[in-house]
Motif scaffolding. Structure first.
Motif, PDB file in Angstrom:
ATOM      1  N   PHE A   1       0.812  -1.222   0.000  1.00  0.00           N
ATOM      2  CA  PHE A   1       0.000   0.000   0.000  1.00  0.00           C
ATOM      3  C   PHE A   1       0.848   1.276   0.000  1.00  0.00           C
ATOM      4  O   PHE A   1       0.303   2.374   0.031  1.00  0.00           O
ATOM      5  CB  PHE A   1      -0.953   0.054   1.213  1.00  0.00           C
ATOM      6  CG  PHE A   1      -1.839  -1.143   1.351  1.00  0.00           C
ATOM      7  CD1 PHE A   1      -2.971  -1.290   0.574  1.00  0.00           C
ATOM      8  CD2 PHE A   1      -1.534  -2.135   2.272  1.00  0.00           C
ATOM      9  CE1 PHE A   1      -3.790  -2.399   0.702  1.00  0.00           C
ATOM     10  CE2 PHE A   1      -2.346  -3.250   2.414  1.00  0.00           C
ATOM     11  CZ  PHE A   1      -3.471  -3.384   1.626  1.00  0.00           C
ATOM     12  N   VAL A   2       2.175   1.137  -0.045  1.00  0.00           N
ATOM     13  CA  VAL A   2       3.051   2.314   0.054  1.00  0.00           C
ATOM     14  C   VAL A   2       4.046   2.420  -1.099  1.00  0.00           C
ATOM     15  O   VAL A   2       4.707   3.459  -1.246  1.00  0.00           O
ATOM     16  CB  VAL A   2       3.826   2.332   1.395  1.00  0.00           C
ATOM     17  CG1 VAL A   2       2.870   2.411   2.568  1.00  0.00           C
ATOM     18  CG2 VAL A   2       4.748   1.120   1.531  1.00  0.00           C
TER      19      VAL A   2
ATOM     20  N   ILE B   1      -1.364   5.937  -3.149  1.00  0.00           N
ATOM     21  CA  ILE B   1      -0.728   5.114  -2.123  1.00  0.00           C
ATOM     22  C   ILE B   1      -0.362   5.946  -0.901  1.00  0.00           C
ATOM     23  O   ILE B   1      -0.316   7.173  -0.948  1.00  0.00           O
ATOM     24  CB  ILE B   1       0.524   4.404  -2.688  1.00  0.00           C
ATOM     25  CG1 ILE B   1       1.505   5.398  -3.329  1.00  0.00           C
ATOM     26  CG2 ILE B   1       0.134   3.331  -3.697  1.00  0.00           C
ATOM     27  CD1 ILE B   1       2.780   4.773  -3.871  1.00  0.00           C
ATOM     28  N   ALA B   2      -0.114   5.240   0.198  1.00  0.00           N
ATOM     29  CA  ALA B   2       0.267   5.874   1.465  1.00  0.00           C
ATOM     30  C   ALA B   2       1.779   6.137   1.470  1.00  0.00           C
ATOM     31  O   ALA B   2       2.520   5.504   0.729  1.00  0.00           O
ATOM     32  CB  ALA B   2      -0.121   4.954   2.622  1.00  0.00           C
ATOM     33  N   PRO B   3       2.237   7.057   2.300  1.00  0.00           N
ATOM     34  CA  PRO B   3       1.484   7.806   3.307  1.00  0.00           C
ATOM     35  C   PRO B   3       0.814   9.074   2.771  1.00  0.00           C
ATOM     36  O   PRO B   3       0.108   9.746   3.521  1.00  0.00           O
ATOM     37  CB  PRO B   3       2.559   8.165   4.333  1.00  0.00           C
ATOM     38  CG  PRO B   3       3.797   8.319   3.512  1.00  0.00           C
ATOM     39  CD  PRO B   3       3.695   7.270   2.440  1.00  0.00           C
TER      40      PRO B   3
ATOM     41  N   GLU C   1       3.746  -0.982  10.136  1.00  0.00           N
ATOM     42  CA  GLU C   1       3.872   0.447   9.844  1.00  0.00           C
ATOM     43  C   GLU C   1       3.152   0.788   8.547  1.00  0.00           C
ATOM     44  O   GLU C   1       2.474   1.827   8.455  1.00  0.00           O
ATOM     45  CB  GLU C   1       5.348   0.828   9.759  1.00  0.00           C
ATOM     46  CG  GLU C   1       5.613   2.281   9.368  1.00  0.00           C
ATOM     47  CD  GLU C   1       5.173   3.295  10.425  1.00  0.00           C
ATOM     48  OE1 GLU C   1       5.340   4.501  10.175  1.00  0.00           O
ATOM     49  OE2 GLU C   1       4.648   2.888  11.499  1.00  0.00           O
ATOM     50  N   ALA C   2       3.279  -0.074   7.537  1.00  0.00           N
ATOM     51  CA  ALA C   2       2.573   0.160   6.276  1.00  0.00           C
ATOM     52  C   ALA C   2       1.065   0.186   6.499  1.00  0.00           C
ATOM     53  O   ALA C   2       0.360   1.055   5.954  1.00  0.00           O
ATOM     54  CB  ALA C   2       2.944  -0.925   5.260  1.00  0.00           C
TER      55      ALA C   2
ATOM     56  N   ARG D   1      -0.477   0.958   9.280  1.00  0.00           N
ATOM     57  CA  ARG D   1      -0.800   2.194  10.012  1.00  0.00           C
ATOM     58  C   ARG D   1      -0.883   3.376   9.052  1.00  0.00           C
ATOM     59  O   ARG D   1      -1.783   4.224   9.175  1.00  0.00           O
ATOM     60  CB  ARG D   1       0.280   2.473  11.065  1.00  0.00           C
ATOM     61  CG  ARG D   1      -0.023   3.695  11.941  1.00  0.00           C
ATOM     62  CD  ARG D   1       1.144   4.029  12.852  1.00  0.00           C
ATOM     63  NE  ARG D   1       2.279   4.584  12.128  1.00  0.00           N
ATOM     64  CZ  ARG D   1       2.366   5.867  11.752  1.00  0.00           C
ATOM     65  NH1 ARG D   1       1.387   6.713  12.027  1.00  0.00           N
ATOM     66  NH2 ARG D   1       3.429   6.309  11.100  1.00  0.00           N
ATOM     67  N   LEU D   2      -0.002   3.422   8.082  1.00  0.00           N
ATOM     68  CA  LEU D   2       0.054   4.557   7.177  1.00  0.00           C
ATOM     69  C   LEU D   2      -1.162   4.629   6.244  1.00  0.00           C
ATOM     70  O   LEU D   2      -1.591   5.718   5.864  1.00  0.00           O
ATOM     71  CB  LEU D   2       1.337   4.508   6.349  1.00  0.00           C
ATOM     72  CG  LEU D   2       2.645   4.712   7.122  1.00  0.00           C
ATOM     73  CD1 LEU D   2       3.837   4.462   6.214  1.00  0.00           C
ATOM     74  CD2 LEU D   2       2.710   6.125   7.715  1.00  0.00           C
ATOM     75  N   TYR D   3      -1.714   3.477   5.864  1.00  0.00           N
ATOM     76  CA  TYR D   3      -2.794   3.513   4.879  1.00  0.00           C
ATOM     77  C   TYR D   3      -4.177   3.309   5.464  1.00  0.00           C
ATOM     78  O   TYR D   3      -5.188   3.652   4.825  1.00  0.00           O
ATOM     79  CB  TYR D   3      -2.531   2.475   3.784  1.00  0.00           C
ATOM     80  CG  TYR D   3      -3.352   1.209   3.872  1.00  0.00           C
ATOM     81  CD1 TYR D   3      -4.547   1.074   3.159  1.00  0.00           C
ATOM     82  CD2 TYR D   3      -2.962   0.138   4.671  1.00  0.00           C
ATOM     83  CE1 TYR D   3      -5.307  -0.076   3.244  1.00  0.00           C
ATOM     84  CE2 TYR D   3      -3.717  -1.014   4.762  1.00  0.00           C
ATOM     85  CZ  TYR D   3      -4.886  -1.121   4.043  1.00  0.00           C
ATOM     86  OH  TYR D   3      -5.634  -2.262   4.136  1.00  0.00           O
ATOM     87  N   SER D   4      -4.284   2.790   6.689  1.00  0.00           N
ATOM     88  CA  SER D   4      -5.571   2.295   7.176  1.00  0.00           C
ATOM     89  C   SER D   4      -6.529   3.376   7.666  1.00  0.00           C
ATOM     90  O   SER D   4      -7.679   3.067   8.005  1.00  0.00           O
ATOM     91  CB  SER D   4      -5.348   1.288   8.300  1.00  0.00           C
ATOM     92  OG  SER D   4      -4.690   1.899   9.401  1.00  0.00           O
TER      93      SER D   4
END
Length: 315
Positions: free
Chosen positions: A83-84, A113-115, A205-206, A208-211
């Motif tokens: 997702f990043v 994509i995140a972040p 961490e990924a 957390r960044l996208y959710s």
């Protein structure tokens, strides 16, 4: 027995990409570096082989590879990258082979994509892409295919479409999908030791960044906990050296219990998204995908990690 090349690739991954997922800080550093080098455009070699059109949806590119003359079927390909990270040449290589061998039109959204963006932007964009596909193509002629995070997105997108009473795709092809981010399965921690690529700390961490603050056990993030009965006929490809595999095998069992026809390709010694990397095992995996989507039969029961996987492809 895993091929020599797969051992080499595994060694390289363990001493390179694995670092990105070893800690939140390392993932952040890899994202920052990736933003300087990523290029989402299809390689020039693809443009010489296929008719490729580009359009914009919600401000992001969508590439359309034209179908073979007379072919009605279309594929929505959702790329992985935790997702990043952006789509890569490896994804485009698989997409090109599918376009060539199947003749399907292939829709490739370069989703936010995140972040920089989050869950709502991602699914707002890909949801709109799917609605546009439905305006032109019958759902019975649409396939969702995704790897890693893209496999997660394929399942979540289908569940969201079902909630909105939209027609649903006819098939799923899920390559090493991430289907449970809750970490409720202790086998995942053991599997991490054998995984040369993914790590739990960076993976969290990924997420957390996208959710967007959604609980990791919510089906929008972990589709294993959603209504699996709405899913179409599914091909799931997963390997013994992928930390996501324990949850993928649980998903296959739960989906079957919900009435979904699921075929599993389980490859001993294989790591995350191995069908994207050219190796002998990749040839078998891609042949299985083509057979699945053309109605050929290649599956027979085998056992993996103590699970009885009826309808699993032998490898």
């Amino acid at each position: 027995m895993p091929s020599f090349k797969s051992h080499v690739v595994s060694f390289v991954l363990r001493h390179s990409r694995k670092q990105a997922f070893s800690s939140p800080e390392n993932l952040q550093r890899w994202i920052a570096y990736a933003r300087k080098t990523e290029d989402h455009h299809p390689p020039a070699s693809l443009r010489t082989r296929f008719d490729i059109a580009e359009r914009m949806v919600n401000g992001f590119p969508v590439y359309e590879i034209a179908p073979r003359t007379g072919e009605r079927k279309r594929m929505l390909y959702l790329h992985g990258g935790a997702f990043v990270f952006q789509i890569t040449s490896y994804h485009w290589g698989l997409i090109a082979e599918m376009a060539e061998r199947l003749g399907f039109g292939i829709t490739v959204p370069i989703y936010p994509i995140a972040p920089e963006h989050d869950f709502h932007a991602m699914f707002g964009m890909v949801g709109k892409v799917y609605r546009q596909m439905l305006e032109e193509t019958e759902a019975a002629d649409i396939v969702f295919m995704g790897d890693s995070a893209g496999g997660n997105m394929a399942v979540v997108l289908t569940m969201m479409a079902a909630e909105d009473a939209l027609p649903l795709p006819s098939h799923h092809v899920l390559i090493s999908p991430g289907l449970d981010m809750s970490l409720s399965n202790p086998e995942v921690f053991e599997a991490e030791r054998n995984d040369p690529w993914l790590g739990i700390a960076g993976g969290l961490e990924a997420i957390r960044l996208y959710s967007a603050g959604i609980d990791r056990a919510d089906w929008h993030i972990s589709p294993l906990y959603g209504d699996l009965s709405v899913l179409p006929k599914t091909l799931l490809l997963t390997g013994s050296h992928d930390l996501l595999t324990p949850d993928n095998l649980i998903f296959a069992e739960k989906a079957r219990a919900a009435g979904v026809e699921v075929e599993v390709v389980y490859e001993e010694g294989m790591f995350h998204v191995w069908p994207l990397i050219e190796m002998p095992e990749t040839r078998r995996a891609r042949n299985s995908i083509v057979a699945f989507l053309t109605g050929e039969t290649r599956a027979r029961p085998v056992k993996a990690r103590g699970w009885s996987l009826e309808g699993q492809a032998a490898t």
